[in-house]
Scaffold this motif. Structure first.
Motif, PDB file in Angstrom:
ATOM      1  N   LEU A 474      20.574   5.329   5.978  1.00 52.02           N
ATOM      2  CA  LEU A 474      19.730   4.414   7.035  1.00 52.02           C
ATOM      3  C   LEU A 474      18.050   4.492   6.503  1.00 52.02           C
ATOM      4  O   LEU A 474      17.545   5.215   5.957  1.00 52.02           O
ATOM      5  N   VAL A 475      17.663   3.290   6.665  1.00 54.44           N
ATOM      6  CA  VAL A 475      16.097   3.020   6.720  1.00 54.44           C
ATOM      7  C   VAL A 475      15.635   2.753   8.156  1.00 54.44           C
ATOM      8  O   VAL A 475      16.096   1.720   8.455  1.00 54.44           O
ATOM      9  N   LEU A 476      14.713   3.508   8.495  1.00 52.05           N
ATOM     10  CA  LEU A 476      14.220   3.382   9.926  1.00 52.05           C
ATOM     11  C   LEU A 476      13.143   1.967   9.829  1.00 52.05           C
ATOM     12  O   LEU A 476      12.544   1.739   9.018  1.00 52.05           O
ATOM     13  N   SER A 477      13.518   1.456  11.100  1.00 50.27           N
ATOM     14  CA  SER A 477      12.555   0.355  11.383  1.00 50.27           C
ATOM     15  C   SER A 477      11.213   0.811  11.817  1.00 50.27           C
ATOM     16  O   SER A 477      10.676   1.702  11.805  1.00 50.27           O
ATOM     17  N   GLU A 478      10.025  -0.410  11.834  1.00 54.21           N
ATOM     18  CA  GLU A 478       8.811   0.196  12.219  1.00 54.21           C
ATOM     19  C   GLU A 478       8.831   0.939  13.515  1.00 54.21           C
ATOM     20  O   GLU A 478       8.009   1.820  13.777  1.00 54.21           O
ATOM     21  N   ILE A 479       9.657   0.354  14.372  1.00 55.11           N
ATOM     22  CA  ILE A 479       9.704   1.187  15.755  1.00 55.11           C
ATOM     23  C   ILE A 479      10.278   2.711  15.399  1.00 55.11           C
ATOM     24  O   ILE A 479       9.572   3.536  15.993  1.00 55.11           O
ATOM     25  N   GLY A 480      11.596   2.409  14.766  1.00 59.23           N
ATOM     26  CA  GLY A 480      12.003   4.176  14.606  1.00 59.23           C
ATOM     27  C   GLY A 480      10.891   4.773  13.774  1.00 59.23           C
ATOM     28  O   GLY A 480      10.818   5.939  14.062  1.00 59.23           O
ATOM     29  N   GLN A 481       9.887   4.337  12.871  1.00 57.36           N
ATOM     30  CA  GLN A 481       8.979   5.328  12.172  1.00 57.36           C
ATOM     31  C   GLN A 481       8.072   5.579  13.153  1.00 57.36           C
ATOM     32  O   GLN A 481       7.407   6.619  12.877  1.00 57.36           O
ATOM     33  N   LYS A 482       7.796   5.045  14.269  1.00 58.62           N
ATOM     34  CA  LYS A 482       6.684   5.317  15.223  1.00 58.62           C
ATOM     35  C   LYS A 482       7.323   6.676  16.335  1.00 58.62           C
ATOM     36  O   LYS A 482       6.599   6.719  17.215  1.00 58.62           O
ATOM     37  N   THR A 483       8.748   6.410  16.351  1.00 56.56           N
ATOM     38  CA  THR A 483       9.312   7.229  17.219  1.00 56.56           C
ATOM     39  C   THR A 483       9.586   8.614  17.163  1.00 56.56           C
ATOM     40  O   THR A 483       9.777   9.085  15.603  1.00 56.56           O
ATOM     41  N   HIS A 484       9.327   9.709  17.882  1.00 56.14           N
ATOM     42  CA  HIS A 484       9.383  11.022  17.548  1.00 56.14           C
ATOM     43  C   HIS A 484      10.713  11.345  16.910  1.00 56.14           C
ATOM     44  O   HIS A 484      12.063  11.199  17.259  1.00 56.14           O
ATOM     45  N   PRO A 485      10.841  12.239  15.996  1.00 54.03           N
ATOM     46  CA  PRO A 485      12.065  12.500  15.148  1.00 54.03           C
ATOM     47  C   PRO A 485      13.045  13.036  16.069  1.00 54.03           C
ATOM     48  O   PRO A 485      14.248  12.573  15.871  1.00 54.03           O
ATOM     49  N   GLY A 486      12.800  13.757  17.114  1.00 50.14           N
ATOM     50  CA  GLY A 486      13.913  14.362  17.899  1.00 50.14           C
ATOM     51  C   GLY A 486      14.375  12.964  18.531  1.00 50.14           C
ATOM     52  O   GLY A 486      15.659  13.181  18.842  1.00 50.14           O
ATOM     53  N   GLU A 487      13.870  12.203  18.994  1.00 54.37           N
ATOM     54  CA  GLU A 487      14.232  11.018  19.953  1.00 54.37           C
ATOM     55  C   GLU A 487      15.015   9.964  18.759  1.00 54.37           C
ATOM     56  O   GLU A 487      16.159   9.621  19.206  1.00 54.37           O
ATOM     57  N   VAL A 488      14.577  10.128  17.522  1.00 52.58           N
ATOM     58  CA  VAL A 488      15.641   9.349  16.605  1.00 52.58           C
ATOM     59  C   VAL A 488      16.732   9.902  16.407  1.00 52.58           C
ATOM     60  O   VAL A 488      17.971   9.457  16.572  1.00 52.58           O
ATOM     61  N   ALA A 489      16.748  11.220  16.341  1.00 49.66           N
ATOM     62  CA  ALA A 489      18.106  11.974  15.898  1.00 49.66           C
ATOM     63  C   ALA A 489      19.085  12.061  17.354  1.00 49.66           C
ATOM     64  O   ALA A 489      20.190  11.528  16.953  1.00 49.66           O
ATOM     65  N   THR A 490      18.607  11.856  18.300  1.00 48.96           N
ATOM     66  CA  THR A 490      19.349  11.825  19.637  1.00 48.96           C
ATOM     67  C   THR A 490      19.784  10.442  19.491  1.00 48.96           C
ATOM     68  O   THR A 490      21.215  10.153  19.867  1.00 48.96           O
ATOM     69  N   SER A 491      18.975   9.402  19.451  1.00 50.63           N
ATOM     70  CA  SER A 491      19.440   7.996  19.727  1.00 50.63           C
ATOM     71  C   SER A 491      20.440   7.769  18.594  1.00 50.63           C
ATOM     72  O   SER A 491      21.721   7.136  18.899  1.00 50.63           O
ATOM     73  N   LEU A 492      20.320   8.232  17.149  1.00 50.29           N
ATOM     74  CA  LEU A 492      21.235   7.856  16.169  1.00 50.29           C
ATOM     75  C   LEU A 492      22.685   8.611  16.359  1.00 50.29           C
ATOM     76  O   LEU A 492      23.767   8.149  16.146  1.00 50.29           O
ATOM     77  N   THR A 493      22.580   9.699  16.891  1.00 56.51           N
ATOM     78  CA  THR A 493      23.699  10.750  17.361  1.00 56.51           C
ATOM     79  C   THR A 493      24.505  10.096  18.286  1.00 56.51           C
ATOM     80  O   THR A 493      25.752   9.906  18.463  1.00 56.51           O
ATOM     81  N   ASP A 494      23.920   9.309  19.433  1.00 53.40           N
ATOM     82  CA  ASP A 494      24.532   8.753  20.480  1.00 53.40           C
ATOM     83  C   ASP A 494      25.418   7.422  19.824  1.00 53.40           C
ATOM     84  O   ASP A 494      26.473   7.062  20.246  1.00 53.40           O
ATOM     85  N   THR A 495      24.611   6.867  19.076  1.00 52.72           N
ATOM     86  CA  THR A 495      25.185   5.360  18.580  1.00 52.72           C
ATOM     87  C   THR A 495      26.598   5.776  17.611  1.00 52.72           C
ATOM     88  O   THR A 495      27.568   5.155  17.606  1.00 52.72           O
TER      89      THR A 495
END
Length: 559
Positions: A474-495
């Motif tokens: 995956l390549v993160l979007s601009e929103i993803g790049q501005k999101t805390h890494p922990g929140e990114v990991a949680t969101s992607l794991t849930d998806t």
């Protein structure tokens, strides 16, 4: 199952429409090139003057009739003027992508047997020109810097008197040779004749475009691609509309908003970028609240459409690659109805289109009139048959025989399903299928759609032929790049968890890899039409895939 449609009667070559508007709209603007806050305008009469002078020069070269003539440039007015000149002079237009390397340009020039090449806006001509064979005469657009090896466009115009006659090609003459973008290997030269181009253009005019006073088109996707050639050049000629060009990538949004096209085509990546831009200014939660308030909702929708430049559009199309259903529905909530269009260069991009008033999400629309479609019962491959199928691959009878049957059925290489109402569903690419370690076939495209609703994701590529289970890069979007890494990991794991629960065990994605670099045309990981090059991506990350797979974390960040 097969859908059979009524054939469209023979039509006239669309260059006839240029002659019509050149006479009837002589002083009206046909082409508009932005230059900062102003425009350089070209009327139908001026385009005719330049094209006819250039055609006279091409005639003076005494080339055999229907000689291939090359064209390499980014989109600009002189691209279309040169193309019209080639057609008027009785030759075959052979456009090339302006992003080619010197070696790639040499390969397609040699294969196409071009002895003349128009050279326009390219980023690095000094590097590219080393690929031009010594026997090729190069003509420079006015936008080019002076170069002793290129014959200047303006010098030709001052030397040659415009051709007065308006020759008409035969419908069976070759109109163009379109080289594919080479997503899966060496580009192939697709031969298309005037009859094919005329039938598709007339079908589009009758069924979808109609005659619209003040039609405007926005040209930014490569004009050497069949979709832009159809929608912008051909339909622009037929309707007598005005074509606006983009000045640069940096001014894209500004140019689009100023053009306010009535007809607009975008590939999925553009729609993703539009969505990200909107959400960067208005987070999803706030947008949802505003859209629930009746009066405010209308104002918000109108404001967003105005900012995008889509407030006057009567047709909005997407194509070149599958567009995620959630993305289409997201824009529909804003009053932007995106119609899917499906096809490929070999059938002039005109297999099916989504009816605006009979939308069936998950499909690429209903099979067009004049197009026959059937699904191979053994492989699931989509086959198409139409009067606008390609003539064949230039100088490649063996590949032509493999792709086009004796009774004109074209093997598309796409997998799909056809329902009783004539709607077509794309399920993947035949060449992308791979067999897992458990002996089961896996379609990467199907798995990639599982992340389409996660707004932290910009680009995705599922790989795994050499792994026990697939993985997703995956390549993160601009929103993803501005999101805390922990929140990114949680969101992607849930998806991932939610999506995997819908899959067979052998299809389930083992983990997600977040790579650093965006995939682009410049790094050769996307085609000029913004589709990922799966094999190039796999090649780039091959050395680290196994190490990522063996890590304990579900979400892995590239070091």
């Amino acid at each position: 199952m097969s859908i059979n449609s009524k054939p469209h009667p023979d039509s006239r070559p669309f260059i006839d429409y240029f002659y019509k508007w050149e006479h009837e709209k002589a002083d009206q603007v046909y082409l508009r090139q932005p230059l900062g806050d102003t425009y350089i305008d070209y009327t139908w009469q001026e385009v005719g003057r330049q094209a006819r002078s250039m055609a006279a020069y091409l005639r003076s070269l005494n080339l055999p009739r229907q000689s291939p003539i090359g064209l390499v440039s980014k989109n600009c007015p002189h691209w279309l003027i040169a193309d019209i000149a080639i057609l008027i002079s009785g030759h075959i237009s052979v456009p090339f992508y302006p992003t080619l390397t010197a070696d790639q340009l040499h390969s397609v020039l040699e294969h196409s047997q071009c002895t003349v090449l128009f050279v326009g806006k390219v980023d690095n001509w000094s590097s590219m020109q080393t690929g031009v064979p010594t026997n090729v005469l190069c003509i420079a657009f006015p936008e080019n810097q002076p170069d002793a090896k290129l014959r200047p466009w303006d010098d030709i115009l001052t030397t040659y008197t415009p051709m007065i006659d308006s020759p008409k090609p035969k419908l069976d003459d070759l109109f163009t040779i379109v080289y594919t973008s080479g997503t899966t290997g060496t580009p192939k030269g697709v031969m298309l004749d005037y009859r094919a181009a005329a039938q598709v253009a007339e079908w589009a005019r009758a069924k979808t475009f109609q005659d619209l006073v003040g039609a405007r088109f926005f040209s930014y996707l490569p004009l050497c691609h069949v979709a832009e050639r159809n929608i912008v050049e051909a339909i622009g000629l037929i309707t007598g509309g005005t074509i606006y060009f983009v000045e640069s990538l940096a001014t894209f949004s500004k140019n689009l908003a100023a053009a306010r096209p009535t007809h607009f085509l975008a590939v999925p990546r553009i729609w993703t970028k539009f969505q990200q831009g909107i959400l960067a200014n208005m987070p999803q939660a706030r947008l949802d609240r505003l859209l629930r308030i009746p009066i405010v909702s209308s104002l918000v929708k109108r404001k967003i459409r105005q900012r995008l430049g889509l407030n006057d559009t009567v047709m909005i199309l997407t194509g070149a690659a599958p567009t995620p259903i959630p993305l289409i529905r997201w824009f529909r909530r804003l009053g932007i109805c995106i119609q899917e269009n499906y096809g490929m260069t070999e059938n002039l991009g005109a297999v099916s289109m989504m009816p605006a008033d009979q939308i069936k999400d998950g499909t690429v629309g209903r099979v067009n009139d004049g197009m026959n479609v059937r699904i191979d019962p053994d492989t699931g491959e989509i086959l198409t048959q139409a009067a606008w199928n390609m003539r064949g691959y230039y100088r490649d009878p063996e590949l032509t025989a493999k792709t086009l049957t004796a009774d004109n059925w074209l093997h598309t290489g796409d997998l799909g399903e056809l329902d009783s109402e004539g709607y077509l569903r794309i399920t993947g690419r035949l060449n992308d299928l791979y067999k897992s370690a458990k002996g089961e076939f896996i379609s990467p495209a199907k798995l990639e759609f599982g992340f389409s609703e996660n707004q932290l994701v910009d680009q995705i590529c599922v790989l795994g032929p050499q792994l026990p289970q697939p993985i997703a890069l995956l390549v993160l979007s601009e929103i993803g790049q501005k999101t805390h890494p922990g929140e990114v990991a949680t969101s992607l794991t849930d998806t991932l968890t939610a999506f995997n629960n819908q899959l067979q065990a052998y299809e389930r994605i083992k983990k997600v890899i977040l790579v650093k670099d965006t995939w682009s045309v410049d790094n050769n990981l996307m085609t000029p039409t913004l589709k990922i090059k799966r094999k190039e991506i796999e090649k780039r990350y091959l050395s680290t895939i196994n190490a990522w797979y063996d890590q304990d974390d579900v979400v892995v960040w590239e070091a």
